[in-house]
Design a protein around this motif. Sequence first.
Motif, PDB file in Angstrom:
ATOM      1  N   ALA A 214      -1.872  -0.329   0.534  1.00  0.00           N
ATOM      2  CA  ALA A 214      -1.084  -1.082  -0.436  1.00  0.00           C
ATOM      3  C   ALA A 214      -1.276  -2.577  -0.232  1.00  0.00           C
ATOM      4  N   ALA A 215      -1.385  -2.994   1.030  1.00  0.00           N
ATOM      5  CA  ALA A 215      -1.610  -4.410   1.316  1.00  0.00           C
ATOM      6  C   ALA A 215      -2.966  -4.854   0.798  1.00  0.00           C
ATOM      7  N   GLY A 216      -3.981  -3.998   0.930  1.00  0.00           N
ATOM      8  CA  GLY A 216      -5.304  -4.328   0.417  1.00  0.00           C
ATOM      9  C   GLY A 216      -5.292  -4.546  -1.086  1.00  0.00           C
ATOM     10  N   VAL A 217      -4.605  -3.673  -1.808  1.00  0.00           N
ATOM     11  CA  VAL A 217      -4.518  -3.813  -3.267  1.00  0.00           C
ATOM     12  C   VAL A 217      -3.766  -5.100  -3.626  1.00  0.00           C
ATOM     13  N   ALA A 218      -2.678  -5.389  -2.917  1.00  0.00           N
ATOM     14  CA  ALA A 218      -1.923  -6.618  -3.186  1.00  0.00           C
ATOM     15  C   ALA A 218      -2.779  -7.850  -2.931  1.00  0.00           C
ATOM     16  N   LEU A 219      -3.574  -7.841  -1.872  1.00  0.00           N
ATOM     17  CA  LEU A 219      -4.465  -8.965  -1.583  1.00  0.00           C
ATOM     18  C   LEU A 219      -5.517  -9.119  -2.667  1.00  0.00           C
ATOM     19  N   GLY A 220      -5.998  -7.989  -3.198  1.00  0.00           N
ATOM     20  CA  GLY A 220      -6.929  -8.060  -4.312  1.00  0.00           C
ATOM     21  C   GLY A 220      -6.293  -8.738  -5.520  1.00  0.00           C
ATOM     22  N   ARG A 221      -5.061  -8.386  -5.806  1.00  0.00           N
ATOM     23  CA  ARG A 221      -4.357  -9.021  -6.929  1.00  0.00           C
ATOM     24  C   ARG A 221      -4.189 -10.522  -6.701  1.00  0.00           C
ATOM     25  N   LEU A 222      -3.925 -10.892  -5.453  1.00  0.00           N
ATOM     26  CA  LEU A 222      -3.736 -12.307  -5.138  1.00  0.00           C
ATOM     27  C   LEU A 222      -5.048 -13.090  -5.177  1.00  0.00           C
ATOM     28  N   GLY A 223      -6.181 -12.376  -5.088  1.00  0.00           N
ATOM     29  CA  GLY A 223      -7.463 -13.063  -5.039  1.00  0.00           C
ATOM     30  C   GLY A 223      -7.593 -13.919  -3.799  1.00  0.00           C
TER      31      GLY A 223
END
Length: 218
Positions: A81-90
């Motif tokens: 979930a953290a990886g996906v959130a970091l992707g969203r944050l760019g």
Amino acid sequence: SLPFLVERLSFSSNQVRMWAAYQLVDRWQDAAPRYIDKLWESAQEEIRESAIGLIGRHQMHSYAFPLMRLFSSGEHPFSHAAGVALGRLGYEPVGKLLRRWFHDTVTNPEANPLELDAATEALLLYDHAGHWEDVHASLAHCHQNHSFFSTLFAQLCLHAQTPRHLRLLAEAYGPARELFNDVRLTQHLVDTVGRGNLCRFLQARLNGGYRLNAVYQE
């Protein structure tokens, strides 16, 4: 009200805290910056996980570094979930880690499709223009793995943004549709093109007794 629900996040009852967190995420997402710290610091894992999703969706960049530490741990239950959130944050420092995560997962035939889904989504959210065709190229190596192909194809459909993307998806769809006989591939592609009436047409044909191969040729 918002203050009432935020106050209940500190209540003694686990059930009350969970209820308050659910209400906040469901009804007060736009106000997330006003209570995200309480979700992030909660003693309950489910509440902390909801904070991760909000951080990504609402571009709370101040949490990027803590998220990267969580993601880098690998074994943490919320690392995906953290990886996906970091992707969203760019978040630029995590780009190399996201690329490695995707590569390691897609080349591991024993990997969990749920992890592949998260790794693919994170990479495409981080930089869809730079990595969409990289993910597409991986489809060619998944013709013996239905779950992997379906996972990649679904994410590629969700993140397709150009006529070239659609053409490449259509070209990949034909052989895979015959190989896997999976109606979900059609659903993903139709949803991307925005022609839901096609699915209704196909379903009506099937209900009318037409053979599946004939319907898809039509």
